[in-house]
Write a protein that holds these residues in place. Sequence first.
Motif, PDB file in Angstrom:
ATOM      1  N   UNK A 300     -20.774 -26.018 -32.057  1.00  0.00           N
ATOM      2  CA  UNK A 300     -21.229 -27.402 -31.199  1.00  0.00           C
ATOM      3  C   UNK A 300     -22.005 -26.826 -29.990  1.00  0.00           C
ATOM      4  N   UNK A 301     -23.068 -28.261 -30.672  1.00  0.00           N
ATOM      5  CA  UNK A 301     -24.981 -28.183 -29.699  1.00  0.00           C
ATOM      6  C   UNK A 301     -24.513 -29.163 -28.621  1.00  0.00           C
ATOM      7  N   UNK A 302     -23.928 -28.228 -27.342  1.00  0.00           N
ATOM      8  CA  UNK A 302     -23.869 -28.933 -26.501  1.00  0.00           C
ATOM      9  C   UNK A 302     -24.992 -29.643 -25.191  1.00  0.00           C
ATOM     10  N   UNK A 303     -26.563 -29.406 -25.476  1.00  0.00           N
ATOM     11  CA  UNK A 303     -27.122 -29.848 -24.979  1.00  0.00           C
ATOM     12  C   UNK A 303     -27.369 -29.822 -23.494  1.00  0.00           C
ATOM     13  N   UNK A 304     -26.700 -28.749 -22.685  1.00  0.00           N
ATOM     14  CA  UNK A 304     -26.840 -28.554 -21.124  1.00  0.00           C
ATOM     15  C   UNK A 304     -28.276 -28.752 -20.603  1.00  0.00           C
ATOM     16  N   UNK A 305     -29.061 -28.723 -20.984  1.00  0.00           N
ATOM     17  CA  UNK A 305     -30.480 -28.685 -20.391  1.00  0.00           C
ATOM     18  C   UNK A 305     -30.475 -30.152 -20.580  1.00  0.00           C
ATOM     19  N   UNK A 324     -22.416 -36.156 -12.961  1.00  0.00           N
ATOM     20  CA  UNK A 324     -20.952 -36.417 -13.268  1.00  0.00           C
ATOM     21  C   UNK A 324     -20.637 -35.230 -14.258  1.00  0.00           C
ATOM     22  N   UNK A 325     -21.445 -35.196 -15.700  1.00  0.00           N
ATOM     23  CA  UNK A 325     -21.312 -35.008 -17.162  1.00  0.00           C
ATOM     24  C   UNK A 325     -21.554 -33.395 -16.974  1.00  0.00           C
ATOM     25  N   UNK A 326     -22.027 -32.594 -16.042  1.00  0.00           N
ATOM     26  CA  UNK A 326     -22.555 -31.433 -16.585  1.00  0.00           C
ATOM     27  C   UNK A 326     -21.211 -30.031 -16.012  1.00  0.00           C
ATOM     28  N   UNK A 327     -20.841 -30.714 -15.434  1.00  0.00           N
ATOM     29  CA  UNK A 327     -19.442 -29.525 -14.810  1.00  0.00           C
ATOM     30  C   UNK A 327     -18.581 -30.390 -16.019  1.00  0.00           C
ATOM     31  N   UNK A 328     -18.084 -31.407 -16.177  1.00  0.00           N
ATOM     32  CA  UNK A 328     -17.394 -31.469 -17.618  1.00  0.00           C
ATOM     33  C   UNK A 328     -17.902 -30.290 -18.896  1.00  0.00           C
ATOM     34  N   UNK A 329     -19.213 -30.505 -18.883  1.00  0.00           N
ATOM     35  CA  UNK A 329     -19.707 -30.583 -20.062  1.00  0.00           C
ATOM     36  C   UNK A 329     -19.758 -28.804 -20.397  1.00  0.00           C
ATOM     37  N   UNK A 330     -20.175 -28.270 -19.112  1.00  0.00           N
ATOM     38  CA  UNK A 330     -19.443 -26.770 -18.938  1.00  0.00           C
ATOM     39  C   UNK A 330     -18.550 -25.926 -19.111  1.00  0.00           C
ATOM     40  N   UNK A 331     -17.639 -26.162 -18.446  1.00  0.00           N
ATOM     41  CA  UNK A 331     -16.062 -26.770 -19.115  1.00  0.00           C
ATOM     42  C   UNK A 331     -15.957 -26.267 -20.364  1.00  0.00           C
ATOM     43  N   UNK A 332     -16.312 -27.242 -21.109  1.00  0.00           N
ATOM     44  CA  UNK A 332     -16.097 -27.480 -22.821  1.00  0.00           C
ATOM     45  C   UNK A 332     -16.645 -26.367 -23.389  1.00  0.00           C
ATOM     46  N   UNK A 333     -17.788 -25.708 -22.816  1.00  0.00           N
ATOM     47  CA  UNK A 333     -18.757 -24.700 -23.440  1.00  0.00           C
ATOM     48  C   UNK A 333     -18.091 -23.498 -23.349  1.00  0.00           C
ATOM     49  N   UNK A 334     -17.275 -23.374 -22.001  1.00  0.00           N
ATOM     50  CA  UNK A 334     -16.356 -22.195 -21.486  1.00  0.00           C
ATOM     51  C   UNK A 334     -14.945 -22.207 -22.944  1.00  0.00           C
ATOM     52  N   UNK A 335     -14.231 -23.084 -23.113  1.00  0.00           N
ATOM     53  CA  UNK A 335     -13.806 -23.752 -23.821  1.00  0.00           C
ATOM     54  C   UNK A 335     -14.148 -23.557 -25.327  1.00  0.00           C
ATOM     55  N   UNK A 361     -30.039 -21.147 -22.837  1.00  0.00           N
ATOM     56  CA  UNK A 361     -29.694 -20.083 -22.537  1.00  0.00           C
ATOM     57  C   UNK A 361     -29.204 -19.537 -21.072  1.00  0.00           C
ATOM     58  N   UNK A 362     -29.351 -19.911 -20.104  1.00  0.00           N
ATOM     59  CA  UNK A 362     -29.362 -19.674 -18.820  1.00  0.00           C
ATOM     60  C   UNK A 362     -28.226 -21.193 -18.590  1.00  0.00           C
ATOM     61  N   UNK A 363     -28.253 -21.495 -18.914  1.00  0.00           N
ATOM     62  CA  UNK A 363     -26.918 -22.793 -18.395  1.00  0.00           C
ATOM     63  C   UNK A 363     -25.685 -22.200 -19.317  1.00  0.00           C
ATOM     64  N   UNK A 364     -26.248 -22.039 -20.562  1.00  0.00           N
ATOM     65  CA  UNK A 364     -25.004 -20.805 -21.555  1.00  0.00           C
ATOM     66  C   UNK A 364     -24.287 -20.087 -20.595  1.00  0.00           C
ATOM     67  N   UNK A 365     -25.148 -19.653 -19.826  1.00  0.00           N
ATOM     68  CA  UNK A 365     -24.604 -18.299 -19.115  1.00  0.00           C
ATOM     69  C   UNK A 365     -23.673 -18.224 -18.265  1.00  0.00           C
ATOM     70  N   UNK A 366     -24.815 -19.711 -17.278  1.00  0.00           N
ATOM     71  CA  UNK A 366     -23.950 -20.232 -16.497  1.00  0.00           C
ATOM     72  C   UNK A 366     -22.070 -20.881 -16.834  1.00  0.00           C
ATOM     73  N   UNK A 367     -21.762 -21.221 -18.071  1.00  0.00           N
ATOM     74  CA  UNK A 367     -21.020 -21.926 -18.131  1.00  0.00           C
ATOM     75  C   UNK A 367     -20.196 -20.514 -17.974  1.00  0.00           C
TER      76      UNK A 367
END
Length: 430
Positions: A300-305, A324-335, A361-367
């Motif tokens: 998975x390459x989520x491209x949170x940025x 709308x999408x960012x918090x959903x994607x962060x949850x998907x990354x953590x899952x 990387x910072x957003x991965x950490x935030x996820x």
Amino acid sequence: MCVEATPPPSSRLTRRGVLAGAAALAGTMAAATATGPATAATGPATAFTVDTRRPGGSLLIRGGTLLDPATGAVVEDAAVLIVDGTVRAVGRQGSVTVPRGVEVLEAHGSWILPGLIDAHIHLSTAAEARDAVRKGVTGARSGSTSFYQDIAVRELARHSPALAPRLTAAGVFVTPDLGDTVLADPGLTPLARLKDGVRSAEALRRVVEVNLARGADVIKTRVNERAGLPEQDPLAQVYSHEQLSEIVAAARRRGKGVLCHSYSEQGCHDAVTAGIRSLEHGAFVGERTLHEMRRRGTYLTPTLTAIAGLAASPDPVLAERGRTYLPVLKRAVLAAYELGVPLAAGTDSSGGTVRPIGQEVELMRAAGLPALDAIRTATTAAARLLGVERTAGRLARGFAGDAILVDGDPLADVSVLKRPVRVVRAGIAL
């Protein structure tokens, strides 16, 4: 309606043609030189010689704190010796024998990490490639370009490493509407007459085959429409499981993988079960698909940025979409992380703006990822996705001499990766 039965350009012909052309050029110049001075009408004859030696510098990075993402080991007062662009030795100062005359880069007070990898970026110009390197991206995977610019950037990196990251090129997008991209290669022009676009098995294979003939390393396609265009619905599906399977099969016949732009859960599931190598974006990927990804080793390459960037858009549709999408994607990354699905960092930078990979990387950490695992998404994990885990993602003997120096402990604050104080590319300090 099928594509007319004209074969795509042969990769064998393309590469041999380039070599033959170079030989002819060299022979012509040699002959011109042998015949004596040129006349005033033609100007002076100039010999053109390509340096075939492996480019790269020799450099000692010393005095900083070295982090090895593979093991998490930290070495203080470290020394990294790079010779001809490749790491020769790593250890504490005093344990590394340094040849005479090697340039020294003092790293006292800094942390030393391997150069970062952006696993989803669109590099279409030399300026973008150079900007990416200066922001710490020493390796990358293209998310496609319109006219094969990424293949040229890859070659630029091989000959002039300070000007571009090591690049895995994707060529042009396998998408229903190619638009002006049909002009990227004569082998694509028959597709312009297709009423329904690139949808038939023959048309899908044609784009893959032309890409591979042009030297693409991977194939990029999509299953959903774009999130970055307000008039499109990112949850609308454009290719079926069968069509995606056709693309994957055409790529696999030549030993290549496929990355797939995706958003909806059904689209993600169809792409993963069709056999793609990595799922790009994947905001609404569900648990059943994540389990399938873990089983298959799909990344998975989520491209949170990029999704975070939508939230800051002046367009109200895009801004709402991003929020709308960012918090959903962060949850998907953590899952995904908790299930053991491999993750890779990618910014989806394009259009002349290169976003820092450190932000991803910072957003991965935030996820919710631990700092070290967030760093791995842009080093060791991304290197495995690109198939370069034996040469990139670490600073160890035999690996590429690519490094960044940052002002602070990235294990305590990964945001320091957004602002490298120095970048080393193939043993050349920038």
